[in-house]
Motif scaffolding. Structure first.
Motif, PDB file in Angstrom:
ATOM      1  N   GLY A 103       0.977   9.328   2.900  1.00  0.00           N
ATOM      2  CA  GLY A 103       1.356   8.791   4.204  1.00  0.00           C
ATOM      3  C   GLY A 103       2.059   9.791   5.096  1.00  0.00           C
ATOM      4  N   SER A 104       2.298   9.376   6.323  1.00  0.00           N
ATOM      5  CA  SER A 104       2.870  10.270   7.331  1.00  0.00           C
ATOM      6  C   SER A 104       4.306  10.673   7.029  1.00  0.00           C
ATOM      7  N   GLN A 105       5.015   9.893   6.206  1.00  0.00           N
ATOM      8  CA  GLN A 105       6.408  10.215   5.869  1.00  0.00           C
ATOM      9  C   GLN A 105       6.520  11.124   4.651  1.00  0.00           C
ATOM     10  N   SER A 106       5.416  11.354   3.978  1.00  0.00           N
ATOM     11  CA  SER A 106       5.429  12.153   2.756  1.00  0.00           C
ATOM     12  C   SER A 106       5.568  13.638   3.077  1.00  0.00           C
ATOM     13  N   GLN A 107       6.419  14.314   2.319  1.00  0.00           N
ATOM     14  CA  GLN A 107       6.578  15.759   2.457  1.00  0.00           C
ATOM     15  C   GLN A 107       6.676  16.377   1.073  1.00  0.00           C
ATOM     16  N   VAL A 108       6.041  17.519   0.905  1.00  0.00           N
ATOM     17  CA  VAL A 108       6.184  18.287  -0.331  1.00  0.00           C
ATOM     18  C   VAL A 108       7.459  19.104  -0.218  1.00  0.00           C
TER      19      VAL A 108
END
Length: 262
Positions: A103-108
């Motif tokens: 999703g758009s809130q996901s960050q690595v």
């Protein structure tokens, strides 16, 4: 006796149905139920979802790859498309995330550079599929679903032996059920130019099972059946309507709806 005459036969057997419900529950639990309900959409083989003109095989592959990765909710993952002649088998780096995996809130937020000194995950394509874009999309999604499951590290119901089937189900869970159903089986008859075995993807779930997954997705997302059938191959439309009708009578669907609201 009379009751049996008027009782419709089940669309798929009880074992397959039970596994699909259990595995959909697993997918909702492990792969961000909120993203499924809020962001996931039914991805269709239309210019709305795959716009633009390209002038080469490489541009075509990259365009389809980029759109498909975004629709899978994995656009922030370090997944890179490489040409077939440059692809090499490699171990997957271990990724850490904030804001969920998709999703758009996901960050690595962390990558393991100890694997071949490279944190990128490489994916390639079959050039023979360029003229069969639904197969190309489905093949990319199979790769993305496999990577997603591997990163999560939690096996689906049935364990390793049903992992290929779980990959196909996760593809439908992410919204690609129409193209997976359309490419699950390729008719080998007709003119020689209509069939290319090298361009067809390998399907783990059979048509009926993919159609049932697609109907379950549409039911949970409250997508009108007519919005789906118009994009399915003609011989699949009756099956989809039957699966949809059966799901409306199924108590397990109500339980899944409760899970998505948690």
């Amino acid at each position: 006796m009379l009751a049996n005459i008027f009782t419709p036969s089940p669309y798929i057997n009880q074992y397959a149905k039970g596994w699909i419900f259990d595995t959909f529950t697993w997918a909702l639990t492990e792969f961000d139920a909120a993203v499924f309900m809020q962001d996931s959409q039914l991805i269709l083989p239309t210019n709305k979802f795959y716009p633009g003109k390209v002038s080469s095989i490489e541009e075509m592959a990259q365009s389809v790859f980029d759109h498909t990765l975004k629709y899978a909710g994995m656009q922030h993952w370090p997944i890179k498309l490489v040409a077939p002649d440059k692809y090499q088998e490699h171990a997957l780096p271990k990724l850490s995330f904030t804001g969920g995996m998709r999703g758009s809130q996901s960050q690595v937020i962390n990558t393991d550079y100890t694997v071949n000194n490279n944190s990128e995950i490489l994916v390639s394509y079959n050039p023979a599929q360029i003229n069969q874009p639904q197969d190309l999309v489905a093949s990319f999604v199979q790769a993305f679903a496999s990577i997603l499951i591997a990163q999560r590290g939690v096996l689906p119901p049935g364990g390793d032996k049903l992992l290929p089937q779980a990959v196909d189900l996760v593809a439908a869970f992410m919204g690609f059920g129409v193209m997976f159903a359309n490419t699950a089986y390729q008719f080998k008859g007709g003119c020689g130019s209509c069939y290319n075995k090298y361009a067809n993807r390998q399907s783990a779930l059979v048509e009926k099972e993919i159609i049932y997954c697609l109907a379950l997705f549409a039911t949970l997302k409250k997508i009108p059946g007519r919005h789906v059938t118009s994009h399915l191959k003609a011989h699949l439309r009756k099956d989809f309507r039957k699966a949809l009708k059966e799901l409306k009578r199924d108590n397990d669907t109500k339980q899944l709806r409760l899970l998505t609201k948690q």
